[in-house]
Design an enzyme around this catalytic site. Sequence first.
Site, PDB file in Angstrom:
ATOM      1  N   ASP A 276     -11.040  -2.912 -22.641  1.00 46.99           N
ATOM      2  CA  ASP A 276     -10.549  -2.950 -21.255  1.00 46.99           C
ATOM      3  C   ASP A 276      -9.095  -3.434 -21.325  1.00 46.99           C
ATOM      4  O   ASP A 276      -8.794  -4.569 -20.952  1.00 46.99           O
ATOM      5  CB  ASP A 276     -11.425  -3.896 -20.417  1.00 46.99           C
ATOM      6  CG  ASP A 276     -11.013  -3.926 -18.946  1.00 46.99           C
ATOM      7  OD1 ASP A 276     -10.112  -3.142 -18.558  1.00 46.99           O
ATOM      8  OD2 ASP A 276     -11.574  -4.738 -18.184  1.00 46.99           O
TER       9      ASP A 276
ATOM     10  N   CYS B 205      -7.274   0.905 -16.595  1.00 47.99           N
ATOM     11  CA  CYS B 205      -6.606   0.786 -15.285  1.00 47.99           C
ATOM     12  C   CYS B 205      -5.396   1.712 -15.218  1.00 47.99           C
ATOM     13  O   CYS B 205      -4.610   1.635 -14.282  1.00 47.99           O
ATOM     14  CB  CYS B 205      -6.198  -0.661 -15.022  1.00 47.99           C
ATOM     15  SG  CYS B 205      -5.050  -1.311 -16.231  1.00 47.99           S
TER      16      CYS B 205
ATOM     17  N   GLU C  61      -9.681 -12.162 -26.823  1.00 51.34           N
ATOM     18  CA  GLU C  61      -8.660 -12.098 -25.762  1.00 51.34           C
ATOM     19  C   GLU C  61      -7.461 -12.919 -26.232  1.00 51.34           C
ATOM     20  O   GLU C  61      -7.625 -13.968 -26.853  1.00 51.34           O
ATOM     21  CB  GLU C  61      -9.264 -12.684 -24.475  1.00 51.34           C
ATOM     22  CG  GLU C  61      -8.290 -13.035 -23.379  1.00 51.34           C
ATOM     23  CD  GLU C  61      -7.562 -11.831 -22.836  1.00 51.34           C
ATOM     24  OE1 GLU C  61      -6.325 -11.875 -22.811  1.00 51.34           O
ATOM     25  OE2 GLU C  61      -8.223 -10.846 -22.440  1.00 51.34           O
TER      26      GLU C  61
ATOM     27  N   CYS D  46      -2.985  -8.829   6.653  1.00 48.74           N
ATOM     28  CA  CYS D  46      -2.868  -7.728   5.696  1.00 48.74           C
ATOM     29  C   CYS D  46      -4.240  -7.095   5.616  1.00 48.74           C
ATOM     30  O   CYS D  46      -5.227  -7.774   5.327  1.00 48.74           O
ATOM     31  CB  CYS D  46      -2.438  -8.268   4.332  1.00 48.74           C
ATOM     32  SG  CYS D  46      -2.575  -7.016   3.040  1.00 48.74           S
TER      33      CYS D  46
ATOM     34  N   TYR E  81     -10.187  -7.389 -25.494  1.00 53.06           N
ATOM     35  CA  TYR E  81      -9.518  -7.723 -24.218  1.00 53.06           C
ATOM     36  C   TYR E  81     -10.554  -8.253 -23.222  1.00 53.06           C
ATOM     37  O   TYR E  81     -10.701  -7.719 -22.129  1.00 53.06           O
ATOM     38  CB  TYR E  81      -8.827  -6.487 -23.605  1.00 53.06           C
ATOM     39  CG  TYR E  81      -7.937  -5.692 -24.530  1.00 53.06           C
ATOM     40  CD1 TYR E  81      -6.631  -6.108 -24.795  1.00 53.06           C
ATOM     41  CD2 TYR E  81      -8.373  -4.501 -25.104  1.00 53.06           C
ATOM     42  CE1 TYR E  81      -5.796  -5.357 -25.627  1.00 53.06           C
ATOM     43  CE2 TYR E  81      -7.546  -3.746 -25.929  1.00 53.06           C
ATOM     44  CZ  TYR E  81      -6.260  -4.183 -26.191  1.00 53.06           C
ATOM     45  OH  TYR E  81      -5.440  -3.435 -27.003  1.00 53.06           O
TER      46      TYR E  81
ATOM     47  N   CYS F  60       0.863  -1.197   0.000  1.00 53.35           N
ATOM     48  CA  CYS F  60       0.000   0.000   0.000  1.00 53.35           C
ATOM     49  C   CYS F  60       0.891   1.236   0.000  1.00 53.35           C
ATOM     50  O   CYS F  60       1.978   1.201   0.551  1.00 53.35           O
ATOM     51  CB  CYS F  60      -0.850   0.062   1.270  1.00 53.35           C
ATOM     52  SG  CYS F  60      -1.952  -1.318   1.494  1.00 53.35           S
TER      53      CYS F  60
ATOM     54  N   GLN G 118     -11.168 -10.449 -11.272  1.00 57.01           N
ATOM     55  CA  GLN G 118     -10.975  -9.161 -10.596  1.00 57.01           C
ATOM     56  C   GLN G 118     -10.819  -9.354  -9.085  1.00 57.01           C
ATOM     57  O   GLN G 118     -11.587 -10.104  -8.485  1.00 57.01           O
ATOM     58  CB  GLN G 118     -12.176  -8.254 -10.865  1.00 57.01           C
ATOM     59  CG  GLN G 118     -12.293  -7.819 -12.312  1.00 57.01           C
ATOM     60  CD  GLN G 118     -11.336  -6.703 -12.686  1.00 57.01           C
ATOM     61  OE1 GLN G 118     -10.473  -6.311 -11.910  1.00 57.01           O
ATOM     62  NE2 GLN G 118     -11.463  -6.192 -13.895  1.00 57.01           N
TER      63      GLN G 118
END
Length: 456
Positions: free
Chosen positions: A387, A414, A339, A165, A318, A87, A289
Amino acid sequence: MAKIQAPVKIKDVLYVTFTDLTHEGKAVAKVEGYPLFVEGALPDETGEIEVTKLNKGYGFAKLIRLDQIVPERVVPPCSVYDECGGCQLQHMTYEGQLKMKYNQVRNVIDRIAKLPDVPVHPVLGMEDPWRYRNKAQVPVGMNSGHIVAGFYKKRSHDIIDMTECLIQHEQSDNIIQKVKDVCAANGVMPYDEQRHKGVLRHVMARIGYTTGEMMAVLVTRTAELPNKEAIIKGIRDAIPGITSIVQNVNPDKTNVIFGNQTRTLWGEDVIYDLIGDVKFAISARSFYQVNPVQTEVLYGKALEFAGLTGDEVVIDAYCGIGTISLFLAKKAKEVYGVEIVPQAIEDAKKNAALNGITNAQFQAGKAEEVIPAWYKQGIRPDVIVVDPPRKGCDDALLQTILEMKPKKVVYVSCNPGTLARDLRVLEDGGYKTCEVQPVDMFPQTTHVEAVAVLTL
């Protein structure tokens, strides 16, 4: 080698005001216009730094102390936050994180896409921005004679032994600890990457967020797992309700996690999960995901932007394991997904069958090669959904979109930087960007996703 011209020298101690955050979460302090990147500070804070590295156009420094802190600063709840690189933003309030991510998207849409008038909406965040990840994979090693499992220390291959975590599902923490303990009790030695010896390389946990199903994956260097039956029994006893125990064999000297050989040691080959009302089968190596709560938000937005009435032909470039395709298929006439990874296409076909969806077809190959072939066969998409990976759309695919002229393009991204670059290409080719909606898929980290919609 040319001498670096900078207004500061290495080891200089400076008093600065931080002005900004980079997309990696580092604070920026400028000395005579020369930017220094510093970990751990926030915009509008002041303090002392020591210069550690100089490059041609920018440098790095470490934080010595802060004098003035901002209201967005919080104490990170994770005990190993400073050591672990997983993080980057736990020292910032969640509101502050969402603001930073908004600025990041707004900035590239203005600067790279050159679209200052296009609305960028506030980031859609999580109600509870913790414990959202449904997959954890951690390396295993030795430290002072004990088996340890956890993430690597920043910029090193030293493993931080961690019992929890805070962005992983609680069950993932439990699975990793229990598998580590059971393997240690049965004499399974961890992998030593220097000597390429030992057995257990990684432990992975996968959780069905809505179903509660659990999978433990042991990645081993050797095909043989010592005391296999005792280990299976030990894991089943230690983790009541576990669905699947899997072994993956990776004999290579590499930092790639998985090898090519996967076998189920006990239980099911897959676990199941739902995003919205679409069901997915997830194997040890499936791409799926990691934040299913926000995936539903992201794909819901993509579906809304597509504006389907039931008469449209949609192409999903994709398409992965068919996550967006199957969402779209419920509202479209026909969906075609492409894909490059053949295994993902196999998963997509299985997931379509699992949901009784018959109006979605999938093909393995490069989007920029398969889509023109479909066009030659007479397939005329009304909407194209993309995507792409972090590097953005392949240029050949963007040119294909411009030649095919679908009424709408929905771009799921992303990486705001490559999104902005590709929007510019589509704009120059005759499309108009209507709006951009950022979505926070990875709270406490610097990543941000976004969905944009363009019309011809």
